[in-house]
Design a protein around this motif. Structure first.
Motif, PDB file in Angstrom:
ATOM      1  N   ALA A   1       6.416 -10.966   7.577  1.00 58.03           N
ATOM      2  CA  ALA A   1       6.850  -9.981   8.098  1.00 58.03           C
ATOM      3  C   ALA A   1       5.850  -8.901   8.440  1.00 58.03           C
ATOM      4  O   ALA A   1       4.814  -8.680   7.706  1.00 58.03           O
ATOM      5  N   LEU A   2       6.206  -7.849   9.348  1.00 58.93           N
ATOM      6  CA  LEU A   2       5.314  -6.864   9.474  1.00 58.93           C
ATOM      7  C   LEU A   2       6.271  -5.698   8.858  1.00 58.93           C
ATOM      8  O   LEU A   2       7.432  -5.359   9.128  1.00 58.93           O
ATOM      9  N   THR A   3       5.407  -4.684   8.343  1.00 62.42           N
ATOM     10  CA  THR A   3       6.094  -3.558   7.707  1.00 62.42           C
ATOM     11  C   THR A   3       5.107  -2.383   7.624  1.00 62.42           C
ATOM     12  O   THR A   3       4.027  -2.469   7.492  1.00 62.42           O
ATOM     13  N   LEU A   4       5.618  -1.210   7.556  1.00 62.64           N
ATOM     14  CA  LEU A   4       4.978   0.051   7.263  1.00 62.64           C
ATOM     15  C   LEU A   4       4.753   0.109   5.967  1.00 62.64           C
ATOM     16  O   LEU A   4       5.577  -0.401   5.059  1.00 62.64           O
ATOM     17  N   MET A   5       3.525   0.509   5.424  1.00 62.71           N
ATOM     18  CA  MET A   5       3.193   0.423   4.055  1.00 62.71           C
ATOM     19  C   MET A   5       4.276   1.339   3.043  1.00 62.71           C
ATOM     20  O   MET A   5       4.585   0.686   2.013  1.00 62.71           O
ATOM     21  N   ASP A   6       4.671   2.543   3.418  1.00 62.71           N
ATOM     22  CA  ASP A   6       5.748   3.199   2.989  1.00 62.71           C
ATOM     23  C   ASP A   6       6.963   2.605   2.575  1.00 62.71           C
ATOM     24  O   ASP A   6       7.602   2.736   1.674  1.00 62.71           O
ATOM     25  N   ALA A   7       7.584   1.687   3.663  1.00 66.20           N
ATOM     26  CA  ALA A   7       8.585   0.953   3.366  1.00 66.20           C
ATOM     27  C   ALA A   7       8.494  -0.072   2.372  1.00 66.20           C
ATOM     28  O   ALA A   7       9.364  -0.483   1.737  1.00 66.20           O
ATOM     29  N   ALA A   8       7.285  -0.902   2.410  1.00 69.22           N
ATOM     30  CA  ALA A   8       6.923  -1.814   1.198  1.00 69.22           C
ATOM     31  C   ALA A   8       6.996  -1.429  -0.059  1.00 69.22           C
ATOM     32  O   ALA A   8       7.687  -1.725  -1.017  1.00 69.22           O
TER      33      ALA A   8
ATOM     34  N   ARG B   1      12.037  11.987   5.334  1.00 67.96           N
ATOM     35  CA  ARG B   1      10.953  12.470   4.180  1.00 67.96           C
ATOM     36  C   ARG B   1      10.536  13.910   5.065  1.00 67.96           C
ATOM     37  O   ARG B   1      10.057  14.644   4.785  1.00 67.96           O
ATOM     38  N   VAL B   2      10.161  13.502   6.382  1.00 66.98           N
ATOM     39  CA  VAL B   2       9.519  14.495   7.235  1.00 66.98           C
ATOM     40  C   VAL B   2      10.385  16.061   7.420  1.00 66.98           C
ATOM     41  O   VAL B   2      10.023  17.030   7.378  1.00 66.98           O
TER      42      VAL B   2
ATOM     43  N   GLY C   1       0.865  18.647  11.427  1.00 64.07           N
ATOM     44  CA  GLY C   1      -0.105  18.624  10.324  1.00 64.07           C
ATOM     45  C   GLY C   1       0.418  19.517   9.055  1.00 64.07           C
ATOM     46  O   GLY C   1      -0.120  19.380   7.894  1.00 64.07           O
ATOM     47  N   THR C   2       1.295  20.364   9.478  1.00 66.03           N
ATOM     48  CA  THR C   2       1.814  21.003   7.993  1.00 66.03           C
ATOM     49  C   THR C   2       2.578  20.311   7.113  1.00 66.03           C
ATOM     50  O   THR C   2       2.738  20.780   5.996  1.00 66.03           O
ATOM     51  N   VAL C   3       3.126  19.270   7.568  1.00 65.99           N
ATOM     52  CA  VAL C   3       3.958  18.408   6.578  1.00 65.99           C
ATOM     53  C   VAL C   3       2.972  17.351   5.932  1.00 65.99           C
ATOM     54  O   VAL C   3       3.784  16.370   5.065  1.00 65.99           O
ATOM     55  N   VAL C   4       2.067  16.772   6.538  1.00 64.79           N
ATOM     56  CA  VAL C   4       1.347  15.858   6.113  1.00 64.79           C
ATOM     57  C   VAL C   4       0.925  15.753   4.434  1.00 64.79           C
ATOM     58  O   VAL C   4       1.017  15.130   3.792  1.00 64.79           O
ATOM     59  N   ALA C   5       0.393  17.220   4.036  1.00 64.80           N
ATOM     60  CA  ALA C   5      -0.039  17.404   2.802  1.00 64.80           C
ATOM     61  C   ALA C   5       1.174  17.229   1.918  1.00 64.80           C
ATOM     62  O   ALA C   5       1.041  16.689   0.790  1.00 64.80           O
TER      63      ALA C   5
ATOM     64  N   ARG D   1       1.826  13.243   1.233  1.00 65.89           N
ATOM     65  CA  ARG D   1       0.890  12.848   0.600  1.00 65.89           C
ATOM     66  C   ARG D   1       0.875  13.295  -0.767  1.00 65.89           C
ATOM     67  O   ARG D   1       0.798  12.252  -1.814  1.00 65.89           O
ATOM     68  N   ARG D   2       1.249  14.474  -1.251  1.00 67.21           N
ATOM     69  CA  ARG D   2       1.613  14.852  -2.636  1.00 67.21           C
ATOM     70  C   ARG D   2       2.732  14.235  -3.288  1.00 67.21           C
ATOM     71  O   ARG D   2       2.515  13.686  -4.378  1.00 67.21           O
ATOM     72  N   GLU D   3       3.635  13.760  -2.414  1.00 64.42           N
ATOM     73  CA  GLU D   3       5.033  13.301  -2.976  1.00 64.42           C
ATOM     74  C   GLU D   3       4.883  11.595  -3.017  1.00 64.42           C
ATOM     75  O   GLU D   3       5.254  10.875  -3.909  1.00 64.42           O
ATOM     76  N   PHE D   4       4.178  11.041  -2.083  1.00 64.07           N
ATOM     77  CA  PHE D   4       4.244   9.802  -1.862  1.00 64.07           C
ATOM     78  C   PHE D   4       2.865   9.008  -1.895  1.00 64.07           C
ATOM     79  O   PHE D   4       2.759   7.767  -1.546  1.00 64.07           O
TER      80      PHE D   4
END
Length: 312
Positions: free
Chosen positions: A90-97, A152-153, A211-215, A218-221
């Protein structure tokens, strides 16, 4: 692209390949025919699907395994297929895993990086994710990893409360058509650069800067997310923007024999130049150091042994 492909759904358990898997367990030797593995991939035209086809073609050159790509809605569908034995890979996004932990998750490697992107029509008044309040937004197909990232975004941007955004779930191709037809105001998806469904839109589009949502993400996930730059003019004429990078994992069911997974690692390392999707601008991960960066998802024993054998 591999010639043989099948569709994957929650309602239909695909049985092709189970006999091959059982035969391999009964005792493999050099004279055995190649073991058939079903790879839960993604939507036709998406990054996962393109990579799955390249991997299938490369694996066909070995005497160990044959890979059959399966269409799906994306990461969540793929994880469910792996857990229910509808697929061996299976292929998956890391956050989904991370969001769907299971003892049946074992990584072959971290292959490339998806870009989470938010597009609007070029003539739209929407300038940021905050401006999506009160708008119709496609957040990805049901069963895709993009749907979870989209929510999440929106939460990080402060527009996730009930009714703040009219969320609709569309495949990438349907979402691209809906954006062109002015049926949705924005489209969110995770894919390569450029994603084919949006590479030649019938109406000009541009990407929002994230850019404003990435930080906040990362803090939450954690490190499942990182800031990545999308070069200017990937989709027509637009400025460089910051997007959200999400590593892609190639997973194997723990029951897949070690020797077969080791052979897959060999394909990733030895045929890396033939495994570069056209959507892989700036995200070529296929080297030993990057392949083993699978976060908290453990490597399959066969993969770990092969990486150690080759690189210590």
């Amino acid at each position: 692209m591999a010639e043989h492909a099948a569709s994957l759904s929650r309602r239909t358990a695909l049985q092709a390949g189970l006999l091959a898997l059982s035969a391999a367990f009964a005792g493999a030797c050099a004279s055995d025919p190649p073991m058939q593995l079903r790879l839960a991939a993604g939507e036709v035209g998406g990054f996962f699907w393109e990579f799955a086809g390249l991997l299938s073609d490369a694996a066909a050159k070995t005497a160990v395994t044959q890979i059959v790509p399966l269409t799906s809605a994306g990461s969540v569908d793929n994880l469910e297929a792996l857990g229910s034995r509808q697929a061996e890979l299976a292929l998956t996004l890391m956050d989904a895993a991370y969001s769907h932990p299971s003892g049946e998750l074992a990584a072959v490697g971290c292959v490339y990086e998806n870009y989470f992107q938010v597009a609007v029509r070029a003539d739209s008044t929407i300038e940021s994710v905050d401006d999506l309040r009160g708008r119709n937004v496609s957040i990805g197909a049901p069963g895709s990893g993009a749907t979870e990232v989209s929510q999440r975004v929106l939460r990080a941007a402060g527009v996730s409360e009930d009714g703040a955004v009219e969320q609709v779930q569309l495949s990438m191709s349907s979402a691209a058509d809906a954006l062109t037809a002015n049926e949705v105001d924005a489209v969110m998806w995770a894919g390569g650069l450029p994603t084919p469904a949006f590479a030649q839109p019938r109406a000009a589009i541009r990407l929002l800067d994230l850019g404003t949502v990435v930080a906040d993400l990362r803090r939450e996930f954690g490190t499942a997310y990182e800031a990545v730059l999308v070069p200017a003019n990937v989709y027509g004429e637009h400025q460089e923007v910051t997007s959200v990078g999400i590593p892609n994992l190639l997973l194997a069911h723990p029951d897949v024999p070690d020797r077969v997974v080791a052979a897959l690692v060999g394909v990733l390392l030895d045929q890396s130049s033939g495994l570069v999707p056209s959507q892989a601008i700036g995200s070529q991960f296929l080297d030993a150091r990057s392949l083993v960066m699978t976060g908290s998802i453990p490597l399959h024993p066969g993969a770990e042994q092969e990486y150690r054998r080759r690189h210590g």
